[in-house]
Design a protein around this motif. Structure first.
Motif, PDB file in Angstrom:
ATOM      1  N   VAL A  10       0.796  -1.360  -0.170  1.00 22.73           N
ATOM      2  CA  VAL A  10      -0.013   0.160  -0.058  1.00 22.73           C
ATOM      3  C   VAL A  10       0.597   1.302   0.182  1.00 22.73           C
ATOM      4  CG1 VAL A  10      -2.150  -1.009   0.948  1.00 22.73           C
ATOM      5  CG2 VAL A  10      -0.268   0.081   2.502  1.00 22.73           C
ATOM      6  N   LEU A  50     -10.405  -3.971  -7.311  1.00 23.81           N
ATOM      7  CA  LEU A  50     -10.366  -2.907  -5.870  1.00 23.81           C
ATOM      8  C   LEU A  50     -10.032  -1.770  -6.029  1.00 23.81           C
ATOM      9  CD1 LEU A  50      -8.761  -5.960  -3.864  1.00 23.81           C
ATOM     10  CD2 LEU A  50     -11.181  -5.604  -4.163  1.00 23.81           C
ATOM     11  N   ARG A  51     -10.388  -0.868  -5.064  1.00 29.00           N
ATOM     12  CA  ARG A  51     -10.084   0.383  -5.121  1.00 29.00           C
ATOM     13  C   ARG A  51      -9.585   0.788  -3.601  1.00 29.00           C
ATOM     14  NH1 ARG A  51     -14.537   4.572  -6.524  1.00 29.00           N
ATOM     15  NH2 ARG A  51     -13.781   5.547  -4.800  1.00 29.00           N
ATOM     16  N   LEU A  52      -8.473   1.180  -3.452  1.00 28.60           N
ATOM     17  CA  LEU A  52      -7.835   1.358  -2.280  1.00 28.60           C
ATOM     18  C   LEU A  52      -7.820   2.968  -1.874  1.00 28.60           C
ATOM     19  CD1 LEU A  52      -4.527  -0.705  -2.878  1.00 28.60           C
ATOM     20  CD2 LEU A  52      -6.644  -1.527  -1.893  1.00 28.60           C
ATOM     21  N   VAL A  61     -10.637  -0.831   1.442  1.00 31.45           N
ATOM     22  CA  VAL A  61     -10.654  -1.563   0.433  1.00 31.45           C
ATOM     23  C   VAL A  61     -12.059  -1.908   0.188  1.00 31.45           C
ATOM     24  CG1 VAL A  61      -9.784  -3.705  -0.427  1.00 31.45           C
ATOM     25  CG2 VAL A  61      -8.329  -2.570   0.858  1.00 31.45           C
ATOM     26  N   LEU A 119      -5.181  -9.717   2.187  1.00 29.95           N
ATOM     27  CA  LEU A 119      -6.561  -9.896   1.662  1.00 29.95           C
ATOM     28  C   LEU A 119      -7.170 -11.353   1.950  1.00 29.95           C
ATOM     29  CD1 LEU A 119      -6.786  -7.619  -1.441  1.00 29.95           C
ATOM     30  CD2 LEU A 119      -8.056  -7.068   1.251  1.00 29.95           C
TER      31      LEU A 119
END
Length: 191
Positions: A10, A50-52, A61, A119
């Motif tokens: 990240v 996915l969107r972070l 997330v 995850l």
């Protein structure tokens, strides 16, 4: 934290609330993911979109995880398969955040460790709760005969078994025995 297809670095997500990074990838899962009767098999492809998003307490997330699940009908045991897609929403707390400091040991708070998020457990939980515990090949599947095990959709229309209540079994045996039936008739004639 071992590097796998479930682990995301990240560092590319700036620590400014509102900062956003989108990631899409696929990999073959090393282990089966799902419920007892149906799941994504080991070696099956898992797709992420996915969107972070950076928030004050960590990285939020959101997005979808999908794959192809295989299993068997819980009634007739025929093989079945289906494509699945589950929606994820999970906050991963920064190590120095208020969420991280105030969370009890018993609370299920996901955390960022060494600038990475894992995850795997989130995906396992989401897929397992989305899949049916008792999957069916069709909603009206009649299943198997409880006596002989034949698949009822393949059985003759008049398929059935004569089952005698054990409390009446001795009487049925006597009626099937011609000698016993003759004695019963003689006893009735004697009266």
């Amino acid at each position: 934290m071992t590097d796998s297809g479930f682990v995301i670095d990240v560092r590319s997500v700036p620590r400014r609330p509102g900062s956003l990074t989108e990631k899409a990838w696929s990999f073959d899962t090393p282990d089966r993911i799902g419920a007892e009767m149906i799941g994504i098999p080991a070696g099956g492809r898992v797709d992420f979109d996915l969107r972070l998003e950076s928030v004050s307490e960590g990285v939020l997330v959101t997005g979808t995880v999908g794959g192809h699940a295989e299993g068997q009908c819980s009634r007739c045991l025929d093989p079945l398969d289906q494509d699945i897609s589950v929606y994820l929403t999970e906050l991963f707390a920064y190590p120095d955040s208020e969420t991280d400091r105030t969370a009890d040991e018993d609370e299920e708070v996901e955390r960022i460790v060494d600038e990475k998020i894992d995850l795997e457990q989130v995906v396992i939980d989401a897929v397992a709760t989305d899949l049916p515990l008792s999957p069916l090949c069709t909603p009206e599947c009649p299943g198997l005969c409880s006596i002989c095990g034949v698949k009822l959709t393949d059985a003759e229309p008049d398929h059935g078994h004569d089952i005698i209540d054990p409390r009446w079994a001795k009487l049925a045996e006597r009626l099937d025995d011609p000698k016993a039936a003759g004695r019963a008739d003689e006893a009735g004639d004697a009266q």
